[in-house]
Design a protein around this motif. Structure first.
Motif, PDB file in Angstrom:
ATOM      1  N   PRO A 115       0.823  -1.216   0.000  1.00  0.00           N
ATOM      2  CA  PRO A 115       0.000   0.000   0.000  1.00  0.00           C
ATOM      3  C   PRO A 115       0.857   1.265   0.000  1.00  0.00           C
ATOM      4  O   PRO A 115       1.929   1.314   0.589  1.00  0.00           O
ATOM      5  CB  PRO A 115      -0.802  -0.107   1.300  1.00  0.00           C
ATOM      6  CG  PRO A 115       0.028  -0.967   2.180  1.00  0.00           C
ATOM      7  CD  PRO A 115       0.763  -1.922   1.274  1.00  0.00           C
ATOM      8  N   PHE A 116       0.356   2.262  -0.705  1.00  0.00           N
ATOM      9  CA  PHE A 116       0.974   3.586  -0.684  1.00  0.00           C
ATOM     10  C   PHE A 116       0.336   4.354   0.464  1.00  0.00           C
ATOM     11  O   PHE A 116      -0.887   4.470   0.535  1.00  0.00           O
ATOM     12  CB  PHE A 116       0.737   4.309  -2.010  1.00  0.00           C
ATOM     13  CG  PHE A 116       1.213   5.727  -1.988  1.00  0.00           C
ATOM     14  CD1 PHE A 116       2.559   6.024  -2.088  1.00  0.00           C
ATOM     15  CD2 PHE A 116       0.305   6.770  -1.856  1.00  0.00           C
ATOM     16  CE1 PHE A 116       3.002   7.340  -2.063  1.00  0.00           C
ATOM     17  CE2 PHE A 116       0.738   8.089  -1.835  1.00  0.00           C
ATOM     18  CZ  PHE A 116       2.085   8.366  -1.934  1.00  0.00           C
ATOM     19  N   ILE A 117       1.146   4.849   1.366  1.00  0.00           N
ATOM     20  CA  ILE A 117       0.622   5.601   2.508  1.00  0.00           C
ATOM     21  C   ILE A 117       0.901   7.077   2.284  1.00  0.00           C
ATOM     22  O   ILE A 117       2.054   7.501   2.209  1.00  0.00           O
ATOM     23  CB  ILE A 117       1.247   5.119   3.828  1.00  0.00           C
ATOM     24  CG1 ILE A 117       0.891   3.655   4.047  1.00  0.00           C
ATOM     25  CG2 ILE A 117       0.780   5.987   4.989  1.00  0.00           C
ATOM     26  CD1 ILE A 117       1.496   3.044   5.268  1.00  0.00           C
ATOM     27  N   GLU A 118      -0.169   7.831   2.143  1.00  0.00           N
ATOM     28  CA  GLU A 118      -0.059   9.277   2.016  1.00  0.00           C
ATOM     29  C   GLU A 118      -0.007   9.860   3.416  1.00  0.00           C
ATOM     30  O   GLU A 118      -0.756   9.439   4.303  1.00  0.00           O
ATOM     31  CB  GLU A 118      -1.253   9.828   1.249  1.00  0.00           C
ATOM     32  CG  GLU A 118      -1.120  11.277   0.935  1.00  0.00           C
ATOM     33  CD  GLU A 118      -2.206  11.763   0.009  1.00  0.00           C
ATOM     34  OE1 GLU A 118      -2.091  12.902  -0.456  1.00  0.00           O
ATOM     35  OE2 GLU A 118      -3.175  11.023  -0.240  1.00  0.00           O
ATOM     36  N   GLU A 119       0.876  10.827   3.625  1.00  0.00           N
ATOM     37  CA  GLU A 119       1.096  11.337   4.975  1.00  0.00           C
ATOM     38  C   GLU A 119       1.311  12.836   4.931  1.00  0.00           C
ATOM     39  O   GLU A 119       2.009  13.347   4.066  1.00  0.00           O
ATOM     40  CB  GLU A 119       2.338  10.638   5.546  1.00  0.00           C
ATOM     41  CG  GLU A 119       2.735  11.069   6.916  1.00  0.00           C
ATOM     42  CD  GLU A 119       3.921  10.268   7.421  1.00  0.00           C
ATOM     43  OE1 GLU A 119       3.748   9.078   7.741  1.00  0.00           O
ATOM     44  OE2 GLU A 119       5.029  10.821   7.472  1.00  0.00           O
ATOM     45  N   GLU A 120       0.701  13.514   5.870  1.00  0.00           N
ATOM     46  CA  GLU A 120       0.927  14.948   6.059  1.00  0.00           C
ATOM     47  C   GLU A 120       1.290  15.176   7.522  1.00  0.00           C
ATOM     48  O   GLU A 120       0.666  14.601   8.418  1.00  0.00           O
ATOM     49  CB  GLU A 120      -0.314  15.770   5.707  1.00  0.00           C
ATOM     50  CG  GLU A 120      -0.604  15.859   4.232  1.00  0.00           C
ATOM     51  CD  GLU A 120       0.421  16.656   3.438  1.00  0.00           C
ATOM     52  OE1 GLU A 120       1.198  17.434   4.042  1.00  0.00           O
ATOM     53  OE2 GLU A 120       0.434  16.495   2.208  1.00  0.00           O
ATOM     54  N   VAL A 121       2.291  16.009   7.756  1.00  0.00           N
ATOM     55  CA  VAL A 121       2.748  16.316   9.114  1.00  0.00           C
ATOM     56  C   VAL A 121       2.762  17.829   9.282  1.00  0.00           C
ATOM     57  O   VAL A 121       3.251  18.552   8.416  1.00  0.00           O
ATOM     58  CB  VAL A 121       4.160  15.742   9.379  1.00  0.00           C
ATOM     59  CG1 VAL A 121       4.642  16.125  10.767  1.00  0.00           C
ATOM     60  CG2 VAL A 121       4.179  14.236   9.190  1.00  0.00           C
ATOM     61  N   GLU A 122       2.218  18.285  10.370  1.00  0.00           N
ATOM     62  CA  GLU A 122       2.282  19.700  10.742  1.00  0.00           C
ATOM     63  C   GLU A 122       3.000  19.783  12.080  1.00  0.00           C
ATOM     64  O   GLU A 122       2.867  18.894  12.921  1.00  0.00           O
ATOM     65  CB  GLU A 122       0.879  20.295  10.873  1.00  0.00           C
ATOM     66  CG  GLU A 122       0.215  20.600   9.562  1.00  0.00           C
ATOM     67  CD  GLU A 122       0.805  21.806   8.854  1.00  0.00           C
ATOM     68  OE1 GLU A 122       1.151  22.805   9.526  1.00  0.00           O
ATOM     69  OE2 GLU A 122       0.909  21.744   7.628  1.00  0.00           O
ATOM     70  N   GLU A 123       3.734  20.864  12.262  1.00  0.00           N
ATOM     71  CA  GLU A 123       4.456  21.036  13.523  1.00  0.00           C
ATOM     72  C   GLU A 123       4.442  22.488  13.956  1.00  0.00           C
ATOM     73  O   GLU A 123       4.202  23.387  13.160  1.00  0.00           O
ATOM     74  CB  GLU A 123       5.889  20.540  13.392  1.00  0.00           C
ATOM     75  CG  GLU A 123       6.728  21.312  12.417  1.00  0.00           C
ATOM     76  CD  GLU A 123       8.146  20.781  12.315  1.00  0.00           C
ATOM     77  OE1 GLU A 123       9.034  21.609  12.062  1.00  0.00           O
ATOM     78  OE2 GLU A 123       8.367  19.574  12.486  1.00  0.00           O
ATOM     79  N   ASP A 124       4.706  22.669  15.233  1.00  0.00           N
ATOM     80  CA  ASP A 124       4.841  23.999  15.811  1.00  0.00           C
ATOM     81  C   ASP A 124       5.927  23.912  16.868  1.00  0.00           C
ATOM     82  O   ASP A 124       6.052  22.899  17.560  1.00  0.00           O
ATOM     83  CB  ASP A 124       3.521  24.467  16.432  1.00  0.00           C
ATOM     84  CG  ASP A 124       3.544  25.949  16.764  1.00  0.00           C
ATOM     85  OD1 ASP A 124       3.987  26.743  15.904  1.00  0.00           O
ATOM     86  OD2 ASP A 124       3.141  26.311  17.875  1.00  0.00           O
ATOM     87  N   VAL A 125       6.738  24.951  16.977  1.00  0.00           N
ATOM     88  CA  VAL A 125       7.874  24.938  17.907  1.00  0.00           C
ATOM     89  C   VAL A 125       7.684  26.010  18.965  1.00  0.00           C
ATOM     90  O   VAL A 125       7.329  27.150  18.649  1.00  0.00           O
ATOM     91  CB  VAL A 125       9.199  25.163  17.146  1.00  0.00           C
ATOM     92  CG1 VAL A 125      10.373  25.270  18.099  1.00  0.00           C
ATOM     93  CG2 VAL A 125       9.425  24.043  16.135  1.00  0.00           C
ATOM     94  N   LEU A 126       7.916  25.621  20.205  1.00  0.00           N
ATOM     95  CA  LEU A 126       7.941  26.561  21.324  1.00  0.00           C
ATOM     96  C   LEU A 126       9.416  26.764  21.667  1.00  0.00           C
ATOM     97  O   LEU A 126      10.011  25.975  22.400  1.00  0.00           O
ATOM     98  CB  LEU A 126       7.151  26.006  22.507  1.00  0.00           C
ATOM     99  CG  LEU A 126       6.955  26.913  23.703  1.00  0.00           C
ATOM    100  CD1 LEU A 126       6.224  28.188  23.299  1.00  0.00           C
ATOM    101  CD2 LEU A 126       6.190  26.193  24.789  1.00  0.00           C
ATOM    102  N   ARG A 127      10.016  27.793  21.074  1.00  0.00           N
ATOM    103  CA  ARG A 127      11.470  27.969  21.145  1.00  0.00           C
ATOM    104  C   ARG A 127      11.972  28.216  22.573  1.00  0.00           C
ATOM    105  O   ARG A 127      13.059  27.794  22.916  1.00  0.00           O
ATOM    106  CB  ARG A 127      11.898  29.105  20.235  1.00  0.00           C
ATOM    107  CG  ARG A 127      11.568  28.810  18.779  1.00  0.00           C
ATOM    108  CD  ARG A 127      12.493  29.500  17.812  1.00  0.00           C
ATOM    109  NE  ARG A 127      12.074  29.282  16.448  1.00  0.00           N
ATOM    110  CZ  ARG A 127      12.315  28.195  15.742  1.00  0.00           C
ATOM    111  NH1 ARG A 127      12.970  27.209  16.291  1.00  0.00           N
ATOM    112  NH2 ARG A 127      11.902  28.076  14.491  1.00  0.00           N
ATOM    113  N   SER A 128      11.187  28.872  23.387  1.00  0.00           N
ATOM    114  CA  SER A 128      11.650  29.188  24.740  1.00  0.00           C
ATOM    115  C   SER A 128      11.897  27.929  25.573  1.00  0.00           C
ATOM    116  O   SER A 128      12.719  27.938  26.476  1.00  0.00           O
ATOM    117  CB  SER A 128      10.659  30.111  25.443  1.00  0.00           C
ATOM    118  OG  SER A 128       9.377  29.525  25.468  1.00  0.00           O
TER     119      SER A 128
END
Length: 140
Positions: A115-128
């Motif tokens: 199977p072909f797995i389509e994937e989307e990833v979102e991220e956010d960084v808390l730099r402090s």
């Protein structure tokens, strides 16, 4: 991108005992962003396809040592691949040898059972705090 709710926030409030420190993380916002990156036809819950989506999230330290160790991207040649037979509807404009090799590869990809797995990833960084929140949406 539309502005939406913050993914990560720090809250500090002074109290009689010193203070109250809170880290707020809204993973639902990240999941919605990742889901929104998939083509709409894959996210149509009313057609029953929405149940095929898998969601996951994680909170990790914001470091990516792997990206420094990745080798440079190499594009491979198909010169050693076997050509596919000339398609019957292409007699007036026959495909070139390299196109026939590519066609054979494409047909092989369509016939695979993996199977072909389509994937989307979102991220956010808390730099402090050097934290990274990630949300992933997958569809097989």
């Amino acid at each position: 991108r539309k502005s939406g709710p913050e993914v990560m926030m720090l809250r500090w409030r002074r109290t009689d005992l010193g203070g109250d420190f809170r880290v707020c993380i809204n993973f639902a916002t990240l999941v919605h962003r990742a889901r929104g990156m998939l083509p709409r036809r894959l996210c149509n819950i009313s057609s029953g396809l929405g149940s095929q989506l898998r969601f996951s999230w994680r909170l990790t330290e914001n470091s990516d040592p792997v990206s420094d160790k990745l080798p440079p991207l190499r594009l491979l040649s198909n010169q050693r691949d076997l050509p596919h037979e000339q398609p019957p509807h292409f007699l007036q404009y026959p495909l070139r040898a390299e196109q026939l090799r590519s066609l054979d590869w494409m047909i092989g990809q369509e016939q695979t059972t993996v199977p072909f797995i389509e994937e989307e990833v979102e991220e956010d960084v808390l730099r402090s705090l050097n934290w990274r929140a990630e949300a992933k949406v997958q569809r097989a």
